[in-house]
Structures are given as structure tokens and as C-alpha cells.
Enzyme design. Structure first.
Site, PDB file in Angstrom:
ATOM      1  N   ARG A  62      87.913 -36.255  11.957  1.00 47.42           N
ATOM      2  CA  ARG A  62      86.773 -36.251  11.439  1.00 47.42           C
ATOM      3  C   ARG A  62      86.046 -37.237  12.326  1.00 47.42           C
ATOM      4  O   ARG A  62      85.570 -37.941  12.191  1.00 47.42           O
ATOM      5  CB  ARG A  62      86.795 -37.725  10.553  1.00 47.42           C
ATOM      6  N   HIS A 117      82.836 -29.778   5.594  1.00 47.27           N
ATOM      7  CA  HIS A 117      84.180 -30.430   5.058  1.00 47.27           C
ATOM      8  C   HIS A 117      84.700 -29.422   4.031  1.00 47.27           C
ATOM      9  O   HIS A 117      84.954 -29.183   2.830  1.00 47.27           O
ATOM     10  CB  HIS A 117      83.262 -31.690   3.879  1.00 47.27           C
ATOM     11  N   ASP A 161      76.136 -35.193  -4.553  1.00 50.94           N
ATOM     12  CA  ASP A 161      77.145 -35.413  -3.849  1.00 50.94           C
ATOM     13  C   ASP A 161      76.081 -36.718  -3.628  1.00 50.94           C
ATOM     14  O   ASP A 161      75.000 -36.545  -3.144  1.00 50.94           O
ATOM     15  CB  ASP A 161      77.579 -34.887  -2.691  1.00 50.94           C
ATOM     16  N   CYS A 167      82.781 -35.373  -4.637  1.00 59.46           N
ATOM     17  CA  CYS A 167      84.199 -34.873  -3.969  1.00 59.46           C
ATOM     18  C   CYS A 167      84.305 -36.514  -3.420  1.00 59.46           C
ATOM     19  O   CYS A 167      85.704 -36.894  -3.323  1.00 59.46           O
ATOM     20  CB  CYS A 167      83.288 -34.688  -2.432  1.00 59.46           C
TER      21      CYS A 167
HETATM   22  N1  NVA Z   1      77.973 -36.265   2.244  1.00 59.91           N
HETATM   23  C1  NVA Z   1      80.293 -37.021   2.636  1.00 59.91           C
HETATM   24  C2  NVA Z   1      80.870 -36.718   2.165  1.00 59.91           C
HETATM   25  C3  NVA Z   1      81.602 -38.004   1.884  1.00 59.91           C
HETATM   26  C4  NVA Z   1      83.253 -37.052   1.477  1.00 59.91           C
HETATM   27  C5  NVA Z   1      79.956 -37.777   3.736  1.00 59.91           C
HETATM   28  O1  NVA Z   1      80.172 -36.845   5.224  1.00 59.91           O
HETATM   29  O2  NVA Z   1      79.952 -38.936   3.851  1.00 59.91           O
HETATM   30  N1   CP Z   2      86.345 -36.993  -0.105  1.00 55.65           N
HETATM   31  C1   CP Z   2      86.651 -37.743   1.163  1.00 55.65           C
HETATM   32  O1   CP Z   2      86.731 -36.732   2.281  1.00 55.65           O
HETATM   33  O2   CP Z   2      86.672 -38.293   0.533  1.00 55.65           O
HETATM   34  P1   CP Z   2      87.310 -40.196   1.521  1.00 55.65           P
HETATM   35  O3   CP Z   2      86.278 -39.590   2.749  1.00 55.65           O
HETATM   36  O4   CP Z   2      88.103 -41.036   0.837  1.00 55.65           O
HETATM   37  O5   CP Z   2      88.296 -38.644   3.598  1.00 55.65           O
END
Ligand code: NVA
Ligand code: CP
Length: 312
Positions: A104, A131, A221, A263
């Protein structure tokens, strides 16, 4: 030849459907008590996190353990990456110890470099742009709830440059789903990120009410993703109140059999109200559960292709 999963652009619609079907099989097996499968005995997976995570970290760790693999989690702060060691060196070192690297990251370009220099599969656990694992779990959930994918309409309301939206659009178009998006002009979908072929097949609306009309799935989201905290005030000013998924917007759907997805983590009162997130149309915790089954299916697809055929 190793295979990476960075954006889902690298996978065909048939392959994406295959991973979803494998996920459903794995879910059924688990419900029958077959939690410990040991299909990846002796395999070790590196998990690198530059950002926080609950679902992705937990689901991927448990998925690896239930498949008999060893997950090893590294915070990027603990790696020499934090002291400037190049991504390409990290990739070449870790791929001599591990059988897969999942990461990540803030910058999608770092993931591409990791994949270029790693001799083992690299899996995107979320970047600023994509993602993919989330989209796999989401389409698995939609298939469970609606019993089909092709021909359905998914309406995404909010940030058209969002990583989750990008992956939903890429996978959705490949699966024959009609993908609609409603976002402010300044946050419209990016054709370079999606790829022209995907971009030209999504439907862009200015008004959320038009986007949700007669849709099967309403998705949103956060307005402020990880790494965008400095833009928080400006973003909230642009998105609110128009792009919030609330009871009023849901009236515009014009049918009652739609589902609401997110999500998670959600910012209640920003992109979605508590009432809708906790309401009868919401399937958000099924989505979260399905992250576990899709994580297993992805690991098997990349590390042990054909396992379903061998074991059915
Ligand atoms: N768009 C959000 C998704 C988190 C799972 C982020 O990148 O923070
Ligand atoms: N939806 C998702 O990826 O959640 P986290 O950021 O908790 O991993």
C-alpha cells in the site's frame, strides 16, 4: 512468467470473473468449516504499508494464514525505504526472500517500480490511483446480491479521481457493468489513469440525481483520501452538500431493489449519512467480509493458477 496485480487493466474480464467465482467458492468452503486449506504451504508474502489500513491488512493477513502461507507485515517506517533506500533495491532484496510482495503506497509509480524490479508477483493494496482488491470484493458482493453483473448499472457519486472509483470503473467496464459517475468538474475522471478505452465507456453526469436514476448500485467513497489531508477544507467545500449520498438522493433512484456500497472507512455526515450507511439498502459489511475471500482468490490466482480445477 510472474504476474502482477496493479490496476486490473492487466486482466481480462474473463479473468476478473474467474477470480470472483474462485472467491465465491472459497467463501462457501469456509462456511462449510474448511478454513485451513494449506494450498500455499511454505509460501511467504511480504505486506508493506506506507499508510494505515484495517480491512486490507487484516483480510490479507488472515487470507495468507488460512491458505497456509506466512504473511510478514512491514511498516514502511521500519524499512530502509524510510531512510531513502530506493524502491528498486527494496524490490530486488525482498523478492529473494518472499514469494509475493503486496504493498500500500502513496505513489502508484512506486508500485510500478516495485513490480519492475521484483522477480515475484507484486499486488497493489491501494495506491493514490487504484484499489483493485477493493473492486474485486465489490463486484463479488454485487454478484451475490443481484445474481448477475453484466447489464447492471453502478452509479458512483463523489470524487471522480478517487482510487476506488478508478478500479470500479476499470473492472466494471470489463465485466459489462454500466458505470456512471457524478462528480464536480474539478474532480472529473482522468482518461490517462483509466485508459482511453475504459474512459470512453463510462457515463459522466453533473447531477447526482441523474446518475442514480434507475441504478442497481449506488457507491460512494470519502471526499478526502489518505494523503490529501491538506486539501480537506477545499474539497469539502466543493463536494458538500451536493454530492452526499443521503435519503433525499436515494429518492431519485426510483426503485427499491438497489444496494448502497462504500469501501469503508466512511466519514459519516460527509460523503454518506449515518442513516444510509446503517440503512436497509447498505451492504457495506458484506463488502468488507468479501475482502477476505477475494484476497485468497488473488493469492491463489497469482501463485497457484488452476487450483479450483485441481481441487473440484
Ligand atoms: N479513497 C480512500 C480509500 C480508503 C480505503 C483513500 O485512499 O483513503
Ligand atoms: N477498504 C479498505 O481498503 O480499508 P482499509 O483502508 O481499512 O484497508
Amino acid at each position: 512468467m510472474k504476474r502482477d496485480l496493479l490496476t486490473l487493466k492487466e486482466f481480462s474480464g474473463e479473468e476478473i470473473l474467474r477470480i470472483i467465482e474462485d472467491s465465491l467458492t472459497l467463501k462457501r468452503l469456509r462456511r462449510l468449516g474448511m478454513k485451513k486449506l494449506d494450498l500455499l504451504k511454505g509460501v511467504s508474502v511480504a505486506l508493506i504499508f506506507e499508510k494505515p489500513s484495517t480491512r486490507t491488512r487484516a483480510s490479507f493477513t488472515v487470507a495468507a494464514l488460512e491458505l497456509g502461507a506466512w504473511p510478514v507485515s512491514y511498516s514502511s517506517q521500519e524499512l530502509q525505504l524510510s531512510r531513502g533506500e530506493p524502491v528498486r533495491d527494496t524490490a530486488r532484496v525482498l523478492s529473494r526472500y518472499h514469494d509475493a510482495i503486496a504493498a500500500r503506497v502513496y505513489r502508484h509509480a512506486d508500485l510500478e517500480e516495485l513490480a519492475r524490479f521484483s522477480s515475484v508477483p507484486v499486488i497493489n493494496l491501494l495506491s493514490d490511483l487504484h484499489h483493485p482488491l477493493q473492486a474485486l470484493a465489490d463486484y463479488m458482493t454485487i454478484l451475490e446480491k443481484k445474481e448477475r453483473l453484466s447489464g447492471l448499472t453502478l452509479a458512483f457519486i463523489g470524487d471522480g479521481t478517487d482510487n476506488v472509483f478508478n478500479s470500479l470503473a476499470i473492472a466494471g467496464v470489463k465485466l459489462g457493468v454500466r458505470v456512471r459517475v457524478s462528480s464536480p468538474q474539478a474532480f472529473a475522471p482522468n482518461p490517462q489513469v483509466l485508459g482511453e478505452d475504459i474512459y470512453k465507456r463510462i457515463e459522466i453526469y453533473e447531477n447526482p440525481e441523474d446518475a442514480v436514476r434507475d441504478a442497481d448500485v449506488i457507491y460512494t467513497d470519502v471526499f478526502v483520501s489518505m494523503g490529501q489531508e491538506a486539501q480537506r477544507e477545499e474539497r469539502l467545500r466543493v463536494f458538500l452538500p451536493k454530492y452526499q449520498v443521503n435519503e433525499n438522493l436515494l429518492k431519485a433512484v426510483g426503485r427499491d431493489d438497489f444496494i448502497v456500497m462504500h469501501c469503508l472507512p466512511a466519514h459519516r455526515g460527509e460523503e454518506i449519512t449515518d442513516e444510509v450507511l446503517e440503512g436497509p439498502h447498505s451492504v457495506v459489511f458484506d463488502q468488507a467480509e468479501n475482502r477476505l475471500h477475494t484476497a485468497k482468490a488473488v493469492l491463489l490466482y497469482l501463485l497457484k493458477p488452476g487450483w479450483v480445477a485441481e481441487h473440484s
